[in-house]
Design a protein around this motif. Structure first.
Motif, mmCIF file in Angstrom:
data_model
loop_
_atom_site.group_PDB
_atom_site.id
_atom_site.type_symbol
_atom_site.label_atom_id
_atom_site.label_comp_id
_atom_site.label_asym_id
_atom_site.label_seq_id
_atom_site.Cartn_x
_atom_site.Cartn_y
_atom_site.Cartn_z
ATOM 1 N N ALA A 120 0.838 -1.208 0.000
ATOM 2 C CA ALA A 120 0.000 0.000 0.000
ATOM 3 C C ALA A 120 0.868 1.251 0.000
ATOM 4 C CB ALA A 120 -0.938 -0.018 1.196
ATOM 5 N N LEU A 121 1.590 1.442 -1.105
ATOM 6 C CA LEU A 121 2.454 2.604 -1.279
ATOM 7 C C LEU A 121 1.926 3.423 -2.446
ATOM 8 C CD1 LEU A 121 5.878 0.724 -1.079
ATOM 9 C CD2 LEU A 121 4.923 2.201 0.705
ATOM 10 N N SER A 122 1.774 4.716 -2.241
ATOM 11 C CA SER A 122 1.316 5.580 -3.323
ATOM 12 C C SER A 122 2.413 5.727 -4.365
ATOM 13 C CB SER A 122 0.935 6.950 -2.769
ATOM 14 O OG SER A 122 2.106 7.641 -2.339
ATOM 15 N N THR A 123 2.047 6.239 -5.523
ATOM 16 C CA THR A 123 3.039 6.480 -6.570
ATOM 17 C C THR A 123 4.123 7.430 -6.078
ATOM 18 O OG1 THR A 123 1.472 6.031 -8.359
ATOM 19 C CG2 THR A 123 3.380 7.407 -8.894
ATOM 20 N N ALA A 124 3.739 8.472 -5.366
ATOM 21 C CA ALA A 124 4.732 9.418 -4.835
ATOM 22 C C ALA A 124 5.669 8.729 -3.846
ATOM 23 C CB ALA A 124 4.034 10.601 -4.168
ATOM 24 N N GLU A 125 5.122 7.850 -3.003
ATOM 25 C CA GLU A 125 5.964 7.121 -2.052
ATOM 26 C C GLU A 125 6.899 6.153 -2.773
ATOM 27 O OE1 GLU A 125 2.979 7.191 1.832
ATOM 28 O OE2 GLU A 125 2.735 5.638 0.306
ATOM 29 N N LEU A 126 6.432 5.540 -3.843
ATOM 30 C CA LEU A 126 7.287 4.648 -4.624
ATOM 31 C C LEU A 126 8.418 5.417 -5.294
ATOM 32 C CD1 LEU A 126 4.541 2.383 -6.214
ATOM 33 C CD2 LEU A 126 6.399 1.589 -4.745
ATOM 34 N N GLU A 127 8.122 6.589 -5.817
ATOM 35 C CA GLU A 127 9.171 7.398 -6.438
ATOM 36 C C GLU A 127 10.235 7.788 -5.411
ATOM 37 O OE1 GLU A 127 7.119 9.695 -10.148
ATOM 38 O OE2 GLU A 127 6.557 10.385 -8.153
ATOM 39 N N ALA A 128 9.799 8.148 -4.211
ATOM 40 C CA ALA A 128 10.754 8.490 -3.154
ATOM 41 C C ALA A 128 11.569 7.262 -2.743
ATOM 42 C CB ALA A 128 10.018 9.070 -1.949
ATOM 43 N N LEU A 129 10.934 6.099 -2.691
ATOM 44 C CA LEU A 129 11.635 4.874 -2.321
ATOM 45 C C LEU A 129 12.691 4.523 -3.364
ATOM 46 C CD1 LEU A 129 12.136 2.275 -0.751
ATOM 47 C CD2 LEU A 129 10.107 1.288 -1.867
ATOM 48 N N VAL A 130 12.346 4.616 -4.650
ATOM 49 C CA VAL A 130 13.310 4.281 -5.696
ATOM 50 C C VAL A 130 14.491 5.255 -5.670
ATOM 51 C CG1 VAL A 130 13.642 4.164 -8.196
ATOM 52 C CG2 VAL A 130 11.674 3.062 -7.154
ATOM 53 N N ALA A 131 14.234 6.513 -5.337
ATOM 54 C CA ALA A 131 15.336 7.470 -5.183
ATOM 55 C C ALA A 131 16.254 7.052 -4.035
ATOM 56 C CB ALA A 131 14.782 8.872 -4.943
ATOM 57 N N GLU A 132 15.683 6.541 -2.944
ATOM 58 C CA GLU A 132 16.483 6.054 -1.825
ATOM 59 C C GLU A 132 17.257 4.789 -2.212
ATOM 60 O OE1 GLU A 132 16.998 6.842 1.852
ATOM 61 O OE2 GLU A 132 17.047 8.534 0.473
ATOM 62 N N VAL A 133 16.625 3.908 -2.967
ATOM 63 C CA VAL A 133 17.324 2.710 -3.439
ATOM 64 C C VAL A 133 18.525 3.107 -4.285
ATOM 65 C CG1 VAL A 133 17.125 0.718 -4.996
ATOM 66 C CG2 VAL A 133 15.326 1.179 -3.321
ATOM 67 N N ARG A 134 18.325 4.059 -5.163
ATOM 68 C CA ARG A 134 19.438 4.531 -5.998
ATOM 69 C C ARG A 134 20.551 5.118 -5.132
ATOM 70 N NH1 ARG A 134 19.554 6.854 -11.700
ATOM 71 N NH2 ARG A 134 21.492 8.053 -11.779
ATOM 72 N N ARG A 135 20.170 5.822 -4.063
ATOM 73 C CA ARG A 135 21.168 6.438 -3.178
ATOM 74 C C ARG A 135 22.046 5.393 -2.506
ATOM 75 N NH1 ARG A 135 21.744 7.082 2.081
ATOM 76 N NH2 ARG A 135 19.645 6.331 2.611
ATOM 77 N N VAL A 136 21.449 4.314 -2.005
ATOM 78 C CA VAL A 136 22.229 3.335 -1.240
ATOM 79 C C VAL A 136 22.966 2.348 -2.139
ATOM 80 C CG1 VAL A 136 20.669 3.538 0.738
ATOM 81 C CG2 VAL A 136 20.328 1.670 -0.901
ATOM 82 N N LEU A 137 22.595 2.279 -3.420
ATOM 83 C CA LEU A 137 23.281 1.386 -4.352
ATOM 84 C C LEU A 137 24.615 1.984 -4.801
ATOM 85 C CD1 LEU A 137 20.633 0.023 -6.902
ATOM 86 C CD2 LEU A 137 22.125 -1.349 -5.438
ATOM 87 N N ARG A 138 25.586 1.110 -4.959
ATOM 88 C CA ARG A 138 26.834 1.528 -5.587
ATOM 89 C C ARG A 138 26.608 1.703 -7.090
ATOM 90 N NH1 ARG A 138 28.810 -2.727 -1.937
ATOM 91 N NH2 ARG A 138 29.799 -1.678 -0.165
ATOM 92 N N PRO A 139 27.398 2.556 -7.768
ATOM 93 C CA PRO A 139 27.272 2.677 -9.223
ATOM 94 C C PRO A 139 27.355 1.306 -9.889
ATOM 95 C CG PRO A 139 28.695 4.407 -8.379
ATOM 96 C CD PRO A 139 28.410 3.483 -7.218
ATOM 97 N N GLY A 140 26.454 1.058 -10.817
ATOM 98 C CA GLY A 140 26.398 -0.244 -11.471
ATOM 99 C C GLY A 140 25.590 -1.275 -10.716
ATOM 100 N N GLY A 141 25.074 -0.901 -9.532
ATOM 101 C CA GLY A 141 24.305 -1.841 -8.722
ATOM 102 C C GLY A 141 22.958 -2.178 -9.349
ATOM 103 N N THR A 142 22.399 -3.300 -8.922
ATOM 104 C CA THR A 142 21.195 -3.860 -9.540
ATOM 105 C C THR A 142 20.016 -3.834 -8.581
ATOM 106 O OG1 THR A 142 22.570 -5.361 -10.858
ATOM 107 C CG2 THR A 142 20.231 -5.907 -10.672
ATOM 108 N N LEU A 143 18.859 -3.464 -9.105
ATOM 109 C CA LEU A 143 17.584 -3.555 -8.383
ATOM 110 C C LEU A 143 16.722 -4.597 -9.066
ATOM 111 C CD1 LEU A 143 15.205 -2.632 -6.533
ATOM 112 C CD2 LEU A 143 14.772 -0.810 -8.212
#
Length: 214
Positions: A120-143
């Motif tokens: 139960a995550l809104s689109t805005a919450e998902l966009e914020a989550l994906v930005a956080e995932v990108r932040r914690v990933l190393r360059p070249g990292g996989t989701l």
């Protein structure tokens, strides 16, 4: 998404894990088996929505260093107990994914989420989550993430909460249209989206693989 629905879903999962420890069984999901083939061998994997840990434990057995995150302390306690019994070093992290992830920038090689993005995550919450995932990933990292989509039998059934979120049997699900997958991949490599089915209904899902550019 309203805070009342978020709170109700958290409480629902806590009750479910207390009543049904190991509710998904011991075997890893097919999605975790797939993820193990595309993640960098021996790397650090963050699992979002780890629950009681069947996939986190599998990834640890495959030689990955695993951080298992979930908003349910009950589920994580079950996971930690099983990890200790099996001699696996799995770190647990109580994490509401609506909040910033409790990890440093560029600290993991991969992120895995089996049906967490379609909670139960809104689109805005998902966009914020994906930005956080990108932040914690190393360059070249996989989701790698999996979601139920709008072709699923439960889409449009039960109580609607807007934003393609429907509650059925106490569980609220954000059913993904294809446009949302593309939206969440902005700034990443083009997503690889593969359909699959799971469970007795069956649930109809997509498995999405995308990489943070180097």
């Amino acid at each position: 998404m309203g805070e009342s629905l978020a709170r109700a879903q958290r409480e629902h999962w806590e009750r479910t894990y207390r009543a049904h420890p190991g509710m998904y069984g011991e075997r890893p999901s097919e999605s975790a088996e797939y993820a193990a083939t595309v993640f960098r061998p021996g790397g650090t994997v963050l699992e979002l929505g780890a629950g009681h840990g069947r996939d986190a434990l599998f990834l640890a057995r495959c030689g990955f260093t695993v951080v298992a995150a979930d908003f349910s302390p009950v589920g994580l306690a079950q996971l930690a107990e099983r990890a200790a019994a099996d001699g696996l070093a799995v770190r647990t992290l109580v994490q509401d994914v609506r909040e910033p992830l409790g990890l440093p920038d560029g600290s993991v090689d991969a992120v895995y989420a089996h049906m967490l993005f379609c909670m139960a995550l809104s689109t805005a919450e998902l966009e914020a989550l994906v930005a956080e995932v990108r932040r914690v990933l190393r360059p070249g990292g996989t989701l790698v993430y999996t979601v139920r989509h709008t072709g699923d039998a439960h889409y449009g059934a039960g109580t609607g909460h807007g934003d393609d979120i429907w509650e059925h049997g106490g569980f609220a699900v954000h059913f993904f249209p294809a446009e949302l997958v593309d939206r969440l991949a902005t700034g990443w490599t083009p997503p690889r989206t593969e359909p699959f089915e799971e469970g007795d209904l069956p649930r109809r899902l997509w498995r999405v693989t995308q990489r943070r550019p180097d």
